[in-house]
Design an enzyme around this catalytic site. Structure first.
Site, mmCIF file in Angstrom:
data_model
loop_
_atom_site.group_PDB
_atom_site.id
_atom_site.type_symbol
_atom_site.label_atom_id
_atom_site.label_comp_id
_atom_site.label_asym_id
_atom_site.label_seq_id
_atom_site.Cartn_x
_atom_site.Cartn_y
_atom_site.Cartn_z
ATOM 1 N N LYS A 11 0.825 -1.215 0.000
ATOM 2 C CA LYS A 11 0.000 0.000 0.000
ATOM 3 C C LYS A 11 0.866 1.275 0.000
ATOM 4 O O LYS A 11 2.066 1.213 0.282
ATOM 5 C CB LYS A 11 -0.932 -0.047 1.207
ATOM 6 C CG LYS A 11 -1.940 -1.214 1.123
ATOM 7 C CD LYS A 11 -2.939 -1.179 2.271
ATOM 8 C CE LYS A 11 -3.953 -2.318 2.148
ATOM 9 N NZ LYS A 11 -4.976 -2.250 3.219
ATOM 10 N N TYR A 51 -12.181 -1.646 -4.319
ATOM 11 C CA TYR A 51 -12.741 -1.818 -2.972
ATOM 12 C C TYR A 51 -14.267 -1.726 -2.965
ATOM 13 O O TYR A 51 -14.857 -1.476 -1.920
ATOM 14 C CB TYR A 51 -12.125 -0.806 -2.010
ATOM 15 C CG TYR A 51 -10.760 -1.223 -1.504
ATOM 16 C CD1 TYR A 51 -10.623 -2.317 -0.650
ATOM 17 C CD2 TYR A 51 -9.617 -0.546 -1.883
ATOM 18 C CE1 TYR A 51 -9.378 -2.717 -0.178
ATOM 19 C CE2 TYR A 51 -8.357 -0.937 -1.413
ATOM 20 C CZ TYR A 51 -8.261 -2.024 -0.564
ATOM 21 O OH TYR A 51 -7.032 -2.419 -0.089
ATOM 22 N N PHE A 59 -15.606 3.695 6.349
ATOM 23 C CA PHE A 59 -14.256 4.137 6.003
ATOM 24 C C PHE A 59 -13.983 4.101 4.501
ATOM 25 O O PHE A 59 -12.869 4.392 4.065
ATOM 26 C CB PHE A 59 -13.210 3.296 6.753
ATOM 27 C CG PHE A 59 -13.329 1.809 6.527
ATOM 28 C CD1 PHE A 59 -12.815 1.208 5.397
ATOM 29 C CD2 PHE A 59 -13.970 0.993 7.474
ATOM 30 C CE1 PHE A 59 -12.910 -0.156 5.182
ATOM 31 C CE2 PHE A 59 -14.071 -0.378 7.266
ATOM 32 C CZ PHE A 59 -13.550 -0.955 6.122
ATOM 33 N N ARG A 87 -2.479 -14.568 4.704
ATOM 34 C CA ARG A 87 -3.144 -13.775 5.753
ATOM 35 C C ARG A 87 -2.411 -13.967 7.088
ATOM 36 O O ARG A 87 -2.316 -13.042 7.873
ATOM 37 C CB ARG A 87 -4.624 -14.132 5.856
ATOM 38 C CG ARG A 87 -5.331 -13.907 4.535
ATOM 39 C CD ARG A 87 -6.505 -13.028 4.412
ATOM 40 N NE ARG A 87 -7.049 -12.310 5.480
ATOM 41 C CZ ARG A 87 -7.579 -11.090 5.311
ATOM 42 N NH1 ARG A 87 -7.512 -10.490 4.122
ATOM 43 N NH2 ARG A 87 -8.153 -10.476 6.295
ATOM 44 N N THR A 93 -5.550 -6.897 10.653
ATOM 45 C CA THR A 93 -5.817 -5.615 9.975
ATOM 46 C C THR A 93 -5.264 -4.445 10.786
ATOM 47 O O THR A 93 -4.636 -3.529 10.234
ATOM 48 C CB THR A 93 -7.343 -5.431 9.797
ATOM 49 O OG1 THR A 93 -7.874 -6.596 9.177
ATOM 50 C CG2 THR A 93 -7.646 -4.207 8.948
ATOM 51 N N ARG A 104 2.593 -6.741 8.859
ATOM 52 C CA ARG A 104 1.941 -5.549 9.420
ATOM 53 C C ARG A 104 2.559 -5.147 10.757
ATOM 54 O O ARG A 104 2.655 -3.963 11.070
ATOM 55 C CB ARG A 104 0.429 -5.776 9.534
ATOM 56 C CG ARG A 104 -0.261 -5.623 8.178
ATOM 57 C CD ARG A 104 -1.704 -6.056 8.227
ATOM 58 N NE ARG A 104 -2.425 -5.687 7.007
ATOM 59 C CZ ARG A 104 -3.581 -6.231 6.660
ATOM 60 N NH1 ARG A 104 -4.145 -7.150 7.414
ATOM 61 N NH2 ARG A 104 -4.179 -5.844 5.540
ATOM 62 N N ASN A 114 -2.047 0.151 6.531
ATOM 63 C CA ASN A 114 -1.542 -1.082 7.140
ATOM 64 C C ASN A 114 -0.644 -1.907 6.204
ATOM 65 O O ASN A 114 -0.609 -3.127 6.268
ATOM 66 C CB ASN A 114 -2.704 -1.902 7.710
ATOM 67 C CG ASN A 114 -3.732 -2.290 6.670
ATOM 68 O OD1 ASN A 114 -3.552 -1.990 5.490
ATOM 69 N ND2 ASN A 114 -4.794 -2.952 7.091
ATOM 70 N N HIS A 117 -2.174 -5.470 1.438
ATOM 71 C CA HIS A 117 -3.477 -6.111 1.250
ATOM 72 C C HIS A 117 -3.242 -7.593 1.022
ATOM 73 O O HIS A 117 -2.238 -7.973 0.426
ATOM 74 C CB HIS A 117 -4.167 -5.512 0.023
ATOM 75 C CG HIS A 117 -5.311 -6.350 -0.494
ATOM 76 N ND1 HIS A 117 -6.558 -6.303 0.072
ATOM 77 C CD2 HIS A 117 -5.373 -7.271 -1.483
ATOM 78 C CE1 HIS A 117 -7.356 -7.164 -0.565
ATOM 79 N NE2 HIS A 117 -6.660 -7.757 -1.512
ATOM 80 N N GLU A 128 -9.142 -10.345 -8.078
ATOM 81 C CA GLU A 128 -8.220 -9.233 -7.826
ATOM 82 C C GLU A 128 -6.970 -9.339 -8.693
ATOM 83 O O GLU A 128 -6.471 -8.332 -9.209
ATOM 84 C CB GLU A 128 -7.856 -9.205 -6.338
ATOM 85 C CG GLU A 128 -9.054 -8.817 -5.468
ATOM 86 C CD GLU A 128 -8.840 -9.018 -3.972
ATOM 87 O OE1 GLU A 128 -9.767 -8.715 -3.207
ATOM 88 O OE2 GLU A 128 -7.743 -9.464 -3.564
HETATM 89 P P1 ATP Z 1 -7.092 -6.024 3.178
HETATM 90 O O1 ATP Z 1 -8.400 -6.339 2.500
HETATM 91 O O2 ATP Z 1 -6.485 -4.700 2.751
HETATM 92 O O3 ATP Z 1 -6.115 -7.164 3.111
HETATM 93 P P2 ATP Z 1 -8.233 -6.753 5.670
HETATM 94 O O4 ATP Z 1 -8.866 -7.859 4.921
HETATM 95 O O5 ATP Z 1 -7.365 -7.106 6.832
HETATM 96 O O6 ATP Z 1 -7.365 -5.836 4.726
HETATM 97 P P3 ATP Z 1 -10.747 -5.356 5.441
HETATM 98 O O7 ATP Z 1 -11.796 -5.485 6.484
HETATM 99 O O8 ATP Z 1 -10.902 -6.082 4.161
HETATM 100 O O9 ATP Z 1 -9.340 -5.723 6.141
HETATM 101 O O10 ATP Z 1 -10.541 -3.795 5.146
HETATM 102 C C1 ATP Z 1 -9.902 -3.347 3.972
HETATM 103 C C2 ATP Z 1 -8.985 -2.206 4.307
HETATM 104 O O11 ATP Z 1 -9.770 -1.095 4.744
HETATM 105 C C3 ATP Z 1 -8.026 -2.454 5.476
HETATM 106 O O12 ATP Z 1 -6.861 -3.134 5.134
HETATM 107 C C4 ATP Z 1 -7.713 -1.043 5.901
HETATM 108 O O13 ATP Z 1 -6.763 -0.426 5.021
HETATM 109 C C5 ATP Z 1 -9.059 -0.361 5.741
HETATM 110 N N1 ATP Z 1 -9.837 -0.425 6.989
HETATM 111 C C6 ATP Z 1 -10.427 -1.515 7.553
HETATM 112 N N2 ATP Z 1 -11.061 -1.203 8.694
HETATM 113 C C7 ATP Z 1 -10.867 0.117 8.867
HETATM 114 C C8 ATP Z 1 -11.254 1.066 9.858
HETATM 115 N N3 ATP Z 1 -11.993 0.701 10.900
HETATM 116 N N4 ATP Z 1 -10.865 2.343 9.703
HETATM 117 C C9 ATP Z 1 -10.119 2.729 8.637
HETATM 118 N N5 ATP Z 1 -9.721 1.905 7.668
HETATM 119 C C10 ATP Z 1 -10.075 0.620 7.772
HETATM 120 MG MG MG Z 2 -9.969 -7.604 3.083
#
Ligand code: ATP
Ligand code: MG
Length: 139
Positions: A11, A51, A59, A87, A93, A104, A114, A117, A128
């Site tokens: 990212k 997304y 968010f 993962r 996350t 992370r 973070n 992805h 994706e």
């Molecule tokens: P990713 O899909 O990026 O691998 P993830 O699966 O761990 O991350 P998701 O729930 O899919 O988490 O959320 C996608 C992305 O949105 C997160 O990686 C983060 O960048 C952002 N995000 C998630 N939760 C929050 C939050 N509460 N506030 C701000 N940003 C968030």
């Molecule tokens: Mg995700």
């Protein structure tokens, strides 16, 4: 159908702080083969498309802005049990909850910024990967 591939992005926070090499090293040392790799600046439109599944979450707007704020590195990765193992390698996350030794834990700055992805299912890994790479780029 289960596959042995997953999809990742490094990212904008991590690319801007010169952690591309460090993160790719952790990925290769974690036993993943890099199948496809490119550095891209996403437009807000394209980040929003990627997304789309999070469209209803509070968010979403900030996430789209953040993901288009600087270049990302997109990659398709290969390993047995790729989605779940990746993962595990990236960690939670929220970096405050990420386990020791995860990407992370080492590189993420916040729950939003973070560092990486990781796809959450075989089906999404394929969708994706195809979002960024044509068939002849997936070797
Ligand atoms: P990713 O899909 O990026 O691998 P993830 O699966 O761990 O991350 P998701 O729930 O899919 O988490 O959320 C996608 C992305 O949105 C997160 O990686 C983060 O960048 C952002 N995000 C998630 N939760 C929050 C939050 N509460 N506030 C701000 N940003 C968030
Ligand atoms: Mg995700």
């Amino acid at each position: 159908m289960a596959t042995n591939r997953t999809f990742t992005m490094i990212k904008p926070d991590a690319t801007q702080e010169n952690h591309i090499g460090g993160i790719l090293s952790m990925i290769e040392e974690g036993g993943f083969r890099i199948v496809s790799l490119k550095k891209v600046l996403l437009t807000p439109e394209r980040a929003g498309q990627f997304y789309e599944v999070h469209k209803e979450r509070p968010f979403y707007g900030d996430l789209v802005k953040y993901m288009s704020s600087g270049p990302i590195v997109a990659a398709i990765l290969e390993k047995d049990n790729a989605v779940a193992d990746f993962r595990t390698l990236i960690g939670a996350t929220n970096p405050a909850q990420a386990a020791e030794g995860t990407i992370r834990k080492k590189y993420a700055k916040s729950i939003e910024a973070n560092a990486v992805h990781g796809s959450d299912s075989d089906e999404n890994a394929q969708i994706e990967g195809n979002f960024f790479f044509t068939a002849d780029e997936q070797f």
